[in-house]
Scaffold this active site. Structure first.
Site, mmCIF file in Angstrom:
data_model
loop_
_atom_site.group_PDB
_atom_site.id
_atom_site.type_symbol
_atom_site.label_atom_id
_atom_site.label_comp_id
_atom_site.label_asym_id
_atom_site.label_seq_id
_atom_site.Cartn_x
_atom_site.Cartn_y
_atom_site.Cartn_z
ATOM 1 N N CYS A 36 9.776 0.673 -3.500
ATOM 2 C CA CYS A 36 10.031 -0.298 -4.595
ATOM 3 C C CYS A 36 10.353 0.296 -5.981
ATOM 4 O O CYS A 36 11.375 0.102 -6.583
ATOM 5 C CB CYS A 36 8.957 -1.473 -4.803
ATOM 6 S SG CYS A 36 7.218 -0.668 -4.307
ATOM 7 N N ARG A 64 2.958 8.816 4.042
ATOM 8 C CA ARG A 64 1.739 8.561 3.508
ATOM 9 C C ARG A 64 0.763 9.672 4.358
ATOM 10 O O ARG A 64 0.822 9.642 5.567
ATOM 11 C CB ARG A 64 1.096 7.205 3.659
ATOM 12 C CG ARG A 64 2.057 6.280 2.730
ATOM 13 C CD ARG A 64 1.463 4.952 2.966
ATOM 14 N NE ARG A 64 2.310 3.823 2.458
ATOM 15 C CZ ARG A 64 2.400 2.673 2.591
ATOM 16 N NH1 ARG A 64 1.539 2.025 3.489
ATOM 17 N NH2 ARG A 64 3.343 2.089 1.849
ATOM 18 N N GLN A 69 9.790 1.686 6.905
ATOM 19 C CA GLN A 69 9.664 0.386 6.653
ATOM 20 C C GLN A 69 11.128 -0.350 6.803
ATOM 21 O O GLN A 69 11.970 0.157 6.117
ATOM 22 C CB GLN A 69 9.287 -0.068 5.130
ATOM 23 C CG GLN A 69 7.758 0.448 5.146
ATOM 24 C CD GLN A 69 7.335 0.407 3.551
ATOM 25 O OE1 GLN A 69 8.098 0.494 2.622
ATOM 26 N NE2 GLN A 69 5.824 0.063 3.595
ATOM 27 N N ASP A 128 12.353 -2.248 4.759
ATOM 28 C CA ASP A 128 12.014 -2.581 3.315
ATOM 29 C C ASP A 128 13.280 -3.496 2.494
ATOM 30 O O ASP A 128 14.322 -3.353 2.795
ATOM 31 C CB ASP A 128 11.590 -1.407 2.558
ATOM 32 C CG ASP A 128 10.695 -1.733 1.635
ATOM 33 O OD1 ASP A 128 10.420 -2.800 1.537
ATOM 34 O OD2 ASP A 128 10.300 -0.707 0.854
ATOM 35 N N HIS A 181 13.866 -5.706 -1.461
ATOM 36 C CA HIS A 181 13.416 -6.171 -2.830
ATOM 37 C C HIS A 181 14.249 -7.150 -3.251
ATOM 38 O O HIS A 181 15.522 -6.864 -3.247
ATOM 39 C CB HIS A 181 13.010 -4.829 -3.658
ATOM 40 C CG HIS A 181 11.850 -4.103 -3.291
ATOM 41 N ND1 HIS A 181 12.338 -3.020 -2.363
ATOM 42 C CD2 HIS A 181 10.581 -4.159 -3.160
ATOM 43 C CE1 HIS A 181 10.983 -2.249 -1.992
ATOM 44 N NE2 HIS A 181 9.969 -3.016 -2.452
ATOM 45 N N LYS A 205 0.097 -11.349 -1.745
ATOM 46 C CA LYS A 205 0.984 -11.265 -0.417
ATOM 47 C C LYS A 205 0.855 -12.264 0.352
ATOM 48 O O LYS A 205 0.012 -12.964 0.373
ATOM 49 C CB LYS A 205 0.835 -9.774 0.337
ATOM 50 C CG LYS A 205 0.628 -8.774 -0.540
ATOM 51 C CD LYS A 205 0.460 -7.312 0.591
ATOM 52 C CE LYS A 205 -0.953 -7.171 1.237
ATOM 53 N NZ LYS A 205 -0.966 -6.401 2.130
ATOM 54 N N HIS A 221 8.724 -8.304 -2.684
ATOM 55 C CA HIS A 221 8.805 -7.254 -1.658
ATOM 56 C C HIS A 221 8.638 -7.889 -0.499
ATOM 57 O O HIS A 221 8.041 -8.790 -0.074
ATOM 58 C CB HIS A 221 7.629 -6.418 -1.887
ATOM 59 C CG HIS A 221 7.421 -5.652 -3.265
ATOM 60 N ND1 HIS A 221 7.424 -4.372 -3.452
ATOM 61 C CD2 HIS A 221 7.158 -6.456 -4.300
ATOM 62 C CE1 HIS A 221 7.133 -4.029 -4.710
ATOM 63 N NE2 HIS A 221 7.062 -5.165 -5.476
#
Lengths: 590, 590
Positions: A284, A313, A331, A333, A335, A419, A465
């Site tokens: 993000c 991570r 991910q 991912d 946004h 979320k 997100h």
């Protein structure tokens, strides 16, 4: 967890403690909580007459003893009437547990923290315990629990402490639930993605590269690329743009975003020369940098970025497992930067994508959505109450408008916002948290994002997100187990195997193979030495959806003989007819 | 570099030194070498009567002085006969340069290193210099050089030292070459990818993320994805399999491979908890781990892996620039594992791919290949002479068999083996090292790779490393400048802009836009307020290949009016006819 089954499991932990104490009078009991699917109790057998060493055998107990202990549990249970709770003083506690250093250590701790001390008494067994336990002991069904296994466990989980012996038990409300759980576990072992990953040559974990850093073999990469491409197909006509961001950043980005403080030890720290960087744990902040390098107006909103990107991570080594617990997490991912008034419609589009994706994956039969909001400890989250209320109510409104089967759960929000977490069930009934949609009023503030509204003023966008598969590695792990390696045609690394009956059929086999390849199929045209039977067995081992046999009988009538992995023999077919059939099967992702 | 033009440039550096000394008698001359395209000389003006401070102005010299200095150079040159070389003793040197601390420092150094001291004398100018200089001074054409600019430069490049004034000059063999170089430079400034990158919204470099870590905006990502997809298209039918590897690894992998020692300070070092990792500077060791997790037989060879993967190298901050010098480098990487006898054929296939790719990019007009072999300092390379001779001769044989226009250059090999480096020229004649094919007998040894041969014995494969675009970031930078932002249709972020003449043409414009989108084109259907002229100008600014105008005259005859970015007005066309035309243009990557 404070529900009935939790209380049953916790009560069974006491019963286990009581049984072991009767059978091994010198044992010291440590702690025994309820856990998912059951309970455990930790014991110190070192005072046991038979014991002297490190391993379970020498400590006087092995898995062979579990039957005996289980029997004793049932025996004792007959005598129990219920659980009586009593609060005790510090001194009473010290006297009551004078011969048990573990309980004494806990008593000291509780006392220091100013916590009330309580004990639970059932039959002859008394334990230091905060409760709660089952109110009506008849709710515990003695045929709905079972001791499962023994493991070593450090006192308080700290490897500097003594290694204790942990006995695990399974416990459910009914016998049927226990049986069904055990069958599920057996089935899960058969389709374990780590086992199938090796058999089907999907991925490799190497000692030199490290745990949690799987590398994809060609077969695994086909699977991943099909999923990744499909995800992009679902997004590309819905106003999403692809972007790309590097895997590291100067530290300032995450100091501004708050990720540095939030992720702490989970962050991989990077040094180049004397400069310090972080590996990105999320995309993000990078995407916000891309947004803020534009001068957008209200006409451009929503702006939607998509990037299947690998974040890093630092998960503890002991927690890593195959593809499902990794340190390199890709991910799918995305946004979205939008106005407050656009949230619900945008969530609606994402929900549609999620539903289409999981329908294809054959997981839409049953699902639920967790509306994850802040917990009591508000210090774990960015931003004030007003912003959170706005974000939570926007998301709840979207959930309602999109008719999601949702449940509000406290304490599960992301640190920047609430979320919607989508829970799906795989082929053997296990629940997986996969897709997510998150509403964020905080990071746009921190990065001072804006666009120009109709009045020519700066307006702050909201950020949504979203991830559909969640993380590709984990999702692949789940899919391997969900399909038990029998991937649908479109996902199968090799889709068709062509087997000539004898060497003189090789030429026609090659022509058939080439024709299939021309139609974009992944084909193994097996012209190696070796007999037909072996080649067909190989197709089964590799779980190839279609096997085509080419022999005299086929060539004579200009046909092919087709066998399907799941449906068995399909008999003779025209090649053209077969191609039409499988093109549809592939393109529709059946 | 020891060729004639090098000597001319070096001689002109002396001439520059002499001219500045005459004009500014108190100046201290430091060093003045030949460089690519010209020469420079570093001066210390602090003893100059006019000077007192830090900047050039105060040091008594600005770019305005360059004309005067150039004139003086030409004046002095008339008096020069040639360059006389003399070796001198340490003491002679100290006497001769007694008033120049820079020369004295160099004399001390050379003396310490046991190097011979020499001076070159031309006219009244004497300089401490190892040479060589031009033999026939008439080879220097006074209309083929020019002073270019002034810059600050630390003595010996060390920021702890004093800042000197560097005067750069351009120099070529002829006036024509100088003019053509200057035109090229002017053209290069116009098409600078950093400038175009901003104008066309291709990429973003953010202070928070850091220099050398560009992020791709949607437009840049379209460009990159088209290139990446095309590269895979060129490989997928040639026996390549895609793989995927993480961006970090435990240190052991690179200790085994030798990368840790070779890359040294260029490696990004990573810490997760107390565990230490490296970011990968190359993908080969990872790919070797994927190979070695299989039991391949000779029937499986060659095994070919393809992965467009981002590697990380810590380049010094001062060297970073736009997309062409970055720290996150995405290679279109591939590794082939083959038998010695298969090298030439495999190189042939790669050469074919390279030629097809650069033909599409309009760069195959002129090219040459550098056969990069080891240099004198053998300690920089892995493995013994025998292995290197084998690898070098295998690659040279492949170069001959594939009829490559190659030249052998010493000291340019990779640390694990020799390379074929492909040099291409862009639209304004600049040379770029892009594709590479490398032959490696060393890393397979280090990783103990093997397959089973016909005799059932273990055999060691050879590894061919290859990249076609080189690095995607740098290649994109080169392409932006090569095409000057006027990308061919298939690469253009927006391919077609549809402009309605007035608002009442919006509906038809939308229909046309939708039809184009249905055919897979990236279309900007501009229905915003604002006049037609502004919209057409916007299309030009954004370098959109086709602009379609829809007005009354078009609707009346059911046609569209088409304008092409490069060819201008194409007049009225049937939509169907236009689509056929541009589908071909796109699919053939014209």
């Amino acid at each position: 967890m404070e529900d009935k089954i939790f209380k049953i499991r916790h009560s069974l932990a006491h019963l286990l403690g009581a049984a072991v104490k009767e059978l091994f009078p010198n044992v010291k009991i440590a702690t025994g909580p309820a856990i998912e699917n059951g309970f455990y109790y930790d014991f110190d057998f070192s005072g046991n007459a038979d014991s002297s060493g490190q391993d379970a055998e020498k400590r006087g107990i092995t898995e062979k003893d579990l039957g005996k202990i289980e029997q004793k549990m049932r025996e004792i249970f007959k005598k129990w009437q219920g659980f009586e709770r009593k609060t005790i003083s510090y001194n009473e506690g010290k006297k009551l547990f004078a011969d048990n250093p573990y309980k004494l250590e806990l008593i000291e701790e509780y006392n220091k923290d100013g916590k009330e001390l309580s004990i639970y008494i059932s039959g002859d067994f008394t334990d230091l315990c905060a409760g709660p336990h089952i109110e009506d002991i008849k709710d515990i069904k003695t045929d709905a629990f079972k001791l499962e296994r023994i493991a070593g466990a450090y006192w308080k989980g700290d490897e500097k402490n003594k290694m204790l012996t942990r006995i695990y038990g399974l416990a459910f409300s009914t016998k049927e639930e226990l049986i069904s759980y055990e069958l599920q576990q057996e089935e899960a072992r058969k389709r374990d993605h780590r086992k199938l990953g090796k058999e089907l040559k999907l991925f490799t974990i190497s000692d030199l590269v490290g745990a949690g850093l799987p590398m994809l073999q060609p077969n695994g990469m086909i699977l991943r690329k099909e999923i990744e491409d499909y995800l992009w197909d679902l997004h590309k006509d819905k106003g999403y743009d692809r972007v790309w961001t590097p895997h590291i950043t100067k530290k300032g980005l995450y100091e501004t975003s708050g990720h540095a403080a939030k992720f702490g030890e989970e962050l991989f720290r990077v040094k180049g020369g004397d400069e310090e960087f972080f590996m990105k744990p999320m995309n993000c902040p990078h995407h916000m940098q891309i947004f803020s390098d534009n001068q957008f107006s209200y006409r451009d909103m929503p702006v939607r970025y998509f990037e299947p990107a690998t974040v890093y991570r630092y998960e503890k080594a002991g927690q890593l497992s195959g593809l499902t617990r990794v340190r390199a997490i890709t991910q799918d991912d995305g946004h979205l930067f939008c106005r407050g008034t656009q949230i619900s419609e945008e969530v609606g589009t994402i929900v549609k994508i999620i539903k289409e994706f999981y329908t294809t994956m054959n997981m839409m039969g049953k699902y639920w959505v967790r509306l994850s909001v802040r917990g009591d400890d508000k210090s774990k989250y960015l931003g004030g109450d007003e912003v959170w209320e706005k974000a939570e109510s926007a998301l709840e409104k979207s959930a309602k408008e999109n008719e999601l089967n949702y449940k509000r759960v406290e304490g599960e929000a992301a640190f920047y916002g609430p979320k919607l977490d989508f829970m799906f069930y795989d082929a053997i009934g296990r629940e997986w948290q996969l897709a997510t949609i998150q509403c964020d009023f905080n990071l746009p503030e921190r990065f001072d994002l804006s666009f120009t509204n109709e009045k020519g003023e700066k307006e702050r966008p909201v950020v949504i997100h979203r991830a559909v598969s969640g993380a590709l590695e984990r999702f692949m792990g789940v899919m391997i187990e969900h399909f038990s390696g029998n991937f649908p045609l479109w996902l199968s690394p090799v889709q068709i195997k062509v087997v000539p009956v004898r060497e003189n059929h090789n030429e026609v086999a090659k022509q058939v193979g080439d024709e299939l390849k021309k139609n974009g199929f992944r084909v193994d045209c097996d012209m190696n030495e070796g007999n037909m039977g072996g080649k067909i067995r190989d197709a089964k081992t590799k779980r190839i959806p279609y096997t085509i046999i080419i022999g005299d009988k086929d060539i004579a009538v200009n046909k092919i003989t087709v066998e399907n992995r799941d449906k068995g023999q399909l008999g003779q077919m025209d090649l053209k007819e077969f191609i039409e059939k499988i093109v549809e099967e592939r393109n529709k992702k059946l």
